[in-house]
Scaffold this active site. Structure first.
Site, PDB file in Angstrom:
ATOM      1  N   ARG A   1       0.857  -1.185   0.000  1.00 26.58           N
ATOM      2  CA  ARG A   1       0.000   0.000   0.000  1.00 26.58           C
ATOM      3  C   ARG A   1       0.895   1.237   0.000  1.00 26.58           C
ATOM      4  O   ARG A   1       2.112   1.125   0.072  1.00 26.58           O
ATOM      5  CB  ARG A   1      -1.027  -0.011   1.135  1.00 26.58           C
ATOM      6  CG  ARG A   1      -0.676  -0.656   2.426  1.00 26.58           C
ATOM      7  CD  ARG A   1       0.495  -0.058   3.149  1.00 26.58           C
ATOM      8  NE  ARG A   1       0.321   1.362   3.337  1.00 26.58           N
ATOM      9  CZ  ARG A   1       1.281   2.219   3.542  1.00 26.58           C
ATOM     10  NH1 ARG A   1       2.553   1.811   3.610  1.00 26.58           N
ATOM     11  NH2 ARG A   1       1.062   3.497   3.697  1.00 26.58           N
ATOM     12  N   GLY A   2       0.258   2.424  -0.108  1.00 30.12           N
ATOM     13  CA  GLY A   2       1.042   3.656  -0.234  1.00 30.12           C
ATOM     14  C   GLY A   2       1.126   3.993  -1.718  1.00 30.12           C
ATOM     15  O   GLY A   2       1.476   3.123  -2.523  1.00 30.12           O
ATOM     16  N   ALA A   3       0.806   5.249  -2.065  1.00 31.64           N
ATOM     17  CA  ALA A   3       0.607   5.598  -3.474  1.00 31.64           C
ATOM     18  C   ALA A   3       1.748   5.180  -4.429  1.00 31.64           C
ATOM     19  O   ALA A   3       1.513   4.426  -5.378  1.00 31.64           O
ATOM     20  CB  ALA A   3       0.312   7.081  -3.588  1.00 31.64           C
TER      21      ALA A   3
ATOM     22  N   ARG B   1      -7.523  -0.199  -6.606  1.00 30.16           N
ATOM     23  CA  ARG B   1      -7.852   0.858  -5.638  1.00 30.16           C
ATOM     24  C   ARG B   1      -8.072   2.161  -6.425  1.00 30.16           C
ATOM     25  O   ARG B   1      -7.378   2.389  -7.422  1.00 30.16           O
ATOM     26  CB  ARG B   1      -6.727   1.027  -4.590  1.00 30.16           C
ATOM     27  CG  ARG B   1      -6.603  -0.188  -3.667  1.00 30.16           C
ATOM     28  CD  ARG B   1      -5.650   0.063  -2.525  1.00 30.16           C
ATOM     29  NE  ARG B   1      -6.225   0.935  -1.523  1.00 30.16           N
ATOM     30  CZ  ARG B   1      -5.541   1.432  -0.499  1.00 30.16           C
ATOM     31  NH1 ARG B   1      -4.254   1.148  -0.364  1.00 30.16           N
ATOM     32  NH2 ARG B   1      -6.122   2.215   0.389  1.00 30.16           N
TER      33      ARG B   1
ATOM     34  N   GLN C   1      -1.683   2.397  10.092  1.00 31.87           N
ATOM     35  CA  GLN C   1      -0.405   2.503   9.366  1.00 31.87           C
ATOM     36  C   GLN C   1       0.652   3.256  10.180  1.00 31.87           C
ATOM     37  O   GLN C   1       1.843   3.013  10.022  1.00 31.87           O
ATOM     38  CB  GLN C   1      -0.594   3.225   8.018  1.00 31.87           C
ATOM     39  CG  GLN C   1      -1.332   2.425   6.977  1.00 31.87           C
ATOM     40  CD  GLN C   1      -2.816   2.760   6.970  1.00 31.87           C
ATOM     41  OE1 GLN C   1      -3.387   3.108   7.984  1.00 31.87           O
ATOM     42  NE2 GLN C   1      -3.436   2.634   5.813  1.00 31.87           N
TER      43      GLN C   1
ATOM     44  N   ASN D   1      -5.155  12.520   0.855  1.00 33.95           N
ATOM     45  CA  ASN D   1      -4.223  11.674   1.616  1.00 33.95           C
ATOM     46  C   ASN D   1      -5.037  10.908   2.667  1.00 33.95           C
ATOM     47  O   ASN D   1      -6.268  11.042   2.745  1.00 33.95           O
ATOM     48  CB  ASN D   1      -3.125  12.526   2.259  1.00 33.95           C
ATOM     49  CG  ASN D   1      -1.984  11.679   2.807  1.00 33.95           C
ATOM     50  OD1 ASN D   1      -1.454  10.814   2.107  1.00 33.95           O
ATOM     51  ND2 ASN D   1      -1.606  11.879   4.056  1.00 33.95           N
ATOM     52  N   LYS D   2      -4.389  10.096   3.424  1.00 32.14           N
ATOM     53  CA  LYS D   2      -5.034   9.233   4.418  1.00 32.14           C
ATOM     54  C   LYS D   2      -6.075   9.976   5.249  1.00 32.14           C
ATOM     55  O   LYS D   2      -5.838  11.118   5.647  1.00 32.14           O
ATOM     56  CB  LYS D   2      -3.925   8.645   5.314  1.00 32.14           C
ATOM     57  CG  LYS D   2      -4.378   7.697   6.390  1.00 32.14           C
ATOM     58  CD  LYS D   2      -5.289   6.588   5.887  1.00 32.14           C
ATOM     59  CE  LYS D   2      -4.726   5.783   4.733  1.00 32.14           C
ATOM     60  NZ  LYS D   2      -5.733   5.005   3.999  1.00 32.14           N
TER      61      LYS D   2
ATOM     62  N   ASP E   1      -1.824  11.030  -1.890  1.00 30.20           N
ATOM     63  CA  ASP E   1      -2.269   9.986  -2.818  1.00 30.20           C
ATOM     64  C   ASP E   1      -2.641  10.571  -4.172  1.00 30.20           C
ATOM     65  O   ASP E   1      -2.522   9.898  -5.198  1.00 30.20           O
ATOM     66  CB  ASP E   1      -3.447   9.214  -2.220  1.00 30.20           C
ATOM     67  CG  ASP E   1      -2.925   8.259  -1.156  1.00 30.20           C
ATOM     68  OD1 ASP E   1      -2.714   8.702  -0.010  1.00 30.20           O
ATOM     69  OD2 ASP E   1      -2.652   7.088  -1.494  1.00 30.20           O
TER      70      ASP E   1
END
Ligand code: MRU
Length: 336
Positions: free
Chosen positions: A47-49, A84, A187, A238-239, A228
């Site tokens: 995960r993570g852009a 995603r 995370q 973002n998150k 993201d």
């Protein structure tokens, strides 16, 4: 930086660290097909852009190793692209692989592998530049804050927001980073705390609800977050929780920096309003690590991202330098 084994191309498969298991176990998985890579992205094994972008490119390369049929490859690409919706790096990497397919008369697996490796190598270089460009913002013996995980685990290189800390540490600066746990997926607690600690940076873990209190009562010199997707006007997805963090930072006069490579900018989007926000399974909210913590039959919303308006952001650290506000004018001037 000592540690970065997030994703590795191994000739006929890809090796991923299973991010669902960190920090309890350091386990590696072998991914051999596009379907397995789709699942790995969807289920947050990776995960993570920027890391999602690199993984997608490798997933398509794996598919190209197994077919000579263009239609079949197109279907696998569409599958990976659907894993995603929010991180723009996924669509950036998929587009590069699609463009290659379009200009190929027939499928040469080696050229798809080469392109995926190039995307990974470029990501490594971009994250180094992010770190170098952002490190001068870090002061010796100061306190900082981040959110989610925007480190080596979230990229093909040394990270985005955390790259700034790694480069500042290399320059001999000592500092402390407050890490909110980042519910529901944790995370911050599971990945960022683990990664920063492993790389010798002092971490203080806090619950998400402590963000405002810490920003008000401690002398925090800056907040550094990843992204993201960034729209043309500087709105940043973002998150979930990043928007509230930015409001709190503004209220307490703490500079709020976003750190992202050019591959996260979706300049076809005029504002952040139309950034698709992923809603994830209810279970992530009603359970913590498999343990039920909410009543049964409860209504749940689980948006995984939010959009922070550009007006709350002090600067966007990119591979081309730090973009200052007004972003509407400066993103185009510096990045395009
Ligand atoms: O749901 P995730 O873990 O993929 O979300 C990741 C983030 O929101 C990161 O902050 C973002 O990708 C930062 S860029 C390394």
């Amino acid at each position: 930086m000592k540690w970065a084994n997030t994703i590795k191309w191994c000739k006929d498969h890809v090796e991923l660290i299973d991010q669902r298991k960190i920090p309890l176990k350091e386990e590696y998985l072998k991914i051999r097909t596009a379907e397995e890579m789709y699942k790995a992205i969807k289920e947050m094994i990776i995960r993570g852009a920027p890391a999602i972008g690199v993984a997608a490119a490798y997933g398509i390369a794996l598919a190209a190793l197994k077919t000579k049929n263009k239609e079949t490859l197109q279907k696998k690409i569409a599958l990976i692209e659907s894993a995603r919706p929010t991180a723009y790096n996924l669509f950036y990497a998929v587009k590069r692989m699609k463009d290659l397919l379009e200009k190929s008369e027939r499928i040469e697996a080696s050229s798809f592998v080469k392109e995926a490796i190039a995307i990974h190598e470029e990501d490594k270089k971009l994250t180094e530049l992010l770190g170098e460009n952002g490190a001068p913002l870090i002061e010796d013996k100061a306190l900082y804050m981040t959110i989610c995980n925007a480190g080596a685990l979230a990229t093909g290189g040394i990270g985005t927001a955390l790259a700034v800390f790694y480069k500042a540490k290399e320059q001999g600066k000592k500092f402390t980073v407050f890490v909110p746990e980042t519910r529901p997926y944790l995370q911050g607690a599971r990945l960022t705390a683990w990664e920063l600690q492993k790389n010798g940076i002092e971490v203080i873990l806090i619950v998400d609800g402590a963000i405002g209190h810490i920003l008000k009562t401690e002398n925090i010199k800056g907040v550094f977050v990843g992204a993201d997707r960034i729209a043309k006007n500087g709105d940043v997805a973002n998150k979930i929780g990043t928007y509230s963090l930015a409001i709190s930072a503004k209220e307490n006069n703490v500079p709020f920096y976003v750190v992202a490579p050019k591959t996260t900018f979706d300049i076809d989007l005029v504002t952040g309003e139309r950034i698709p926000i992923e809603e994830r399974p209810e279970k992530e909210v009603t359970e913590i690590m498999g343990l039920r913590v909410a009543p049964h039959n409860i209504k749940v919303r689980n948006p995984a991202f939010d959009v922070t308006p550009g007006k709350l952001i002090s600067g966007i650290v990119t591979d081309k330098g730090i973009i200052p506000p007004p972003f509407k004018k400066n993103i185009k001037r510096i990045l395009c």
